[in-house]
Design a protein around this motif. Structure first.
Motif, PDB file in Angstrom:
ATOM      1  N   PRO A   2     -20.301 -54.985  66.516  1.00  0.00           N
ATOM      2  CA  PRO A   2     -19.385 -54.501  67.842  1.00  0.00           C
ATOM      3  C   PRO A   2     -18.217 -54.992  68.731  1.00  0.00           C
ATOM      4  O   PRO A   2     -17.286 -53.902  68.388  1.00  0.00           O
ATOM      5  CB  PRO A   2     -20.431 -54.227  69.132  1.00  0.00           C
ATOM      6  N   GLN A   3     -18.196 -56.158  68.415  1.00  0.00           N
ATOM      7  CA  GLN A   3     -17.097 -56.225  68.657  1.00  0.00           C
ATOM      8  C   GLN A   3     -15.608 -56.662  67.797  1.00  0.00           C
ATOM      9  O   GLN A   3     -14.526 -56.332  67.949  1.00  0.00           O
ATOM     10  CB  GLN A   3     -16.902 -58.042  69.311  1.00  0.00           C
ATOM     11  N   ALA A   4     -16.072 -56.280  66.625  1.00  0.00           N
ATOM     12  CA  ALA A   4     -14.816 -56.425  65.811  1.00  0.00           C
ATOM     13  C   ALA A   4     -14.512 -55.341  65.485  1.00  0.00           C
ATOM     14  O   ALA A   4     -13.268 -54.625  65.671  1.00  0.00           O
ATOM     15  CB  ALA A   4     -15.512 -56.957  64.515  1.00  0.00           C
ATOM     16  N   ILE A   5     -15.122 -53.461  65.822  1.00  0.00           N
ATOM     17  CA  ILE A   5     -15.035 -52.455  65.519  1.00  0.00           C
ATOM     18  C   ILE A   5     -13.860 -52.203  66.938  1.00  0.00           C
ATOM     19  O   ILE A   5     -12.953 -51.531  66.681  1.00  0.00           O
ATOM     20  CB  ILE A   5     -16.061 -51.816  65.874  1.00  0.00           C
ATOM     21  N   ASN A   6     -14.626 -52.578  68.169  1.00  0.00           N
ATOM     22  CA  ASN A   6     -14.094 -52.507  69.415  1.00  0.00           C
ATOM     23  C   ASN A   6     -12.172 -53.258  69.337  1.00  0.00           C
ATOM     24  O   ASN A   6     -11.214 -52.751  69.632  1.00  0.00           O
ATOM     25  CB  ASN A   6     -14.508 -53.602  70.476  1.00  0.00           C
ATOM     26  N   ARG A   7     -12.154 -54.346  68.745  1.00  0.00           N
ATOM     27  CA  ARG A   7     -10.984 -54.998  68.569  1.00  0.00           C
ATOM     28  C   ARG A   7      -9.732 -54.277  67.129  1.00  0.00           C
ATOM     29  O   ARG A   7      -9.076 -53.446  67.892  1.00  0.00           O
ATOM     30  CB  ARG A   7     -11.240 -56.560  67.424  1.00  0.00           C
ATOM     31  N   ILE A   8     -10.698 -53.700  66.206  1.00  0.00           N
ATOM     32  CA  ILE A   8     -10.191 -52.644  64.881  1.00  0.00           C
ATOM     33  C   ILE A   8      -9.394 -51.454  65.980  1.00  0.00           C
ATOM     34  O   ILE A   8      -7.943 -50.832  65.501  1.00  0.00           O
ATOM     35  CB  ILE A   8     -11.017 -52.627  64.107  1.00  0.00           C
ATOM     36  N   LEU A   9     -10.026 -51.099  66.586  1.00  0.00           N
ATOM     37  CA  LEU A   9      -9.994 -49.601  67.382  1.00  0.00           C
ATOM     38  C   LEU A   9      -8.715 -49.923  68.269  1.00  0.00           C
ATOM     39  O   LEU A   9      -7.908 -49.094  68.492  1.00  0.00           O
ATOM     40  CB  LEU A   9     -11.341 -48.716  68.354  1.00  0.00           C
ATOM     41  N   ASN A  10      -8.974 -50.883  69.262  1.00  0.00           N
ATOM     42  CA  ASN A  10      -7.883 -51.384  69.941  1.00  0.00           C
ATOM     43  C   ASN A  10      -5.951 -51.252  69.669  1.00  0.00           C
ATOM     44  O   ASN A  10      -5.876 -50.857  70.042  1.00  0.00           O
ATOM     45  CB  ASN A  10      -8.093 -52.648  70.726  1.00  0.00           C
ATOM     46  N   GLY A  31       0.138 -45.508  70.222  1.00  0.00           N
ATOM     47  CA  GLY A  31       0.853 -44.851  71.031  1.00  0.00           C
ATOM     48  C   GLY A  31      -0.265 -44.633  72.555  1.00  0.00           C
ATOM     49  O   GLY A  31      -0.177 -43.492  73.439  1.00  0.00           O
ATOM     50  N   TYR A  32      -1.890 -44.769  71.630  1.00  0.00           N
ATOM     51  CA  TYR A  32      -2.868 -43.862  72.717  1.00  0.00           C
ATOM     52  C   TYR A  32      -3.352 -44.782  74.026  1.00  0.00           C
ATOM     53  O   TYR A  32      -4.448 -44.854  74.742  1.00  0.00           O
ATOM     54  CB  TYR A  32      -4.551 -43.543  71.556  1.00  0.00           C
ATOM     55  N   LEU A  33      -3.207 -46.199  73.640  1.00  0.00           N
ATOM     56  CA  LEU A  33      -3.845 -47.267  74.762  1.00  0.00           C
ATOM     57  C   LEU A  33      -2.144 -48.055  74.887  1.00  0.00           C
ATOM     58  O   LEU A  33      -1.672 -48.409  74.306  1.00  0.00           O
ATOM     59  CB  LEU A  33      -4.801 -47.873  74.370  1.00  0.00           C
ATOM     60  N   PRO A  34      -1.921 -48.498  76.861  1.00  0.00           N
ATOM     61  CA  PRO A  34      -1.154 -49.078  76.778  1.00  0.00           C
ATOM     62  C   PRO A  34      -1.447 -50.469  76.451  1.00  0.00           C
ATOM     63  O   PRO A  34      -2.787 -51.533  75.822  1.00  0.00           O
ATOM     64  CB  PRO A  34      -0.959 -49.523  78.864  1.00  0.00           C
ATOM     65  N   MET A  35      -0.027 -51.087  76.036  1.00  0.00           N
ATOM     66  CA  MET A  35      -0.425 -52.510  75.954  1.00  0.00           C
ATOM     67  C   MET A  35      -1.235 -53.362  76.612  1.00  0.00           C
ATOM     68  O   MET A  35      -2.031 -54.366  75.805  1.00  0.00           O
ATOM     69  CB  MET A  35       0.966 -53.434  75.246  1.00  0.00           C
ATOM     70  N   GLU A  36      -1.528 -53.835  77.594  1.00  0.00           N
ATOM     71  CA  GLU A  36      -2.200 -53.892  78.558  1.00  0.00           C
ATOM     72  C   GLU A  36      -4.251 -53.973  77.841  1.00  0.00           C
ATOM     73  O   GLU A  36      -4.236 -54.780  78.872  1.00  0.00           O
ATOM     74  CB  GLU A  36      -2.172 -54.134  80.175  1.00  0.00           C
TER      75      GLU A  36
END
Length: 65
Positions: free
Chosen positions: A35-43, A50-55
């Protein structure tokens, strides 16, 4: 990120995606959980497109399980 800020989901991955994610995991210094890896890849993808801000990045790097 607290558990209240997370959404549980089930995803069926093609074998090639699962293998690529496993390779990504092995290359990380801290060997993230799946789950952590998938979250990192998606992030990374969501920020890069451009779907999430850098922070938002710091929350995922610390580990979303």
């Amino acid at each position: 990120m607290s558990d209240q800020e997370k959404v549980a989901t089930t995803v069926r991955l093609e074998k090639r995606y699962a293998e690529a994610i496993d390779q990504f995991r092995r290359e990380q210094e801290d060997l993230p959980t799946l789950p952590q890896a998938i979250n990192r890849i998606l992030n990374d993808w969501l920020i890069g497109n451009g779907y999430l801000p850098m922070e938002e990045e710091k929350d995922v790097v610390e580990g979303a399980e």
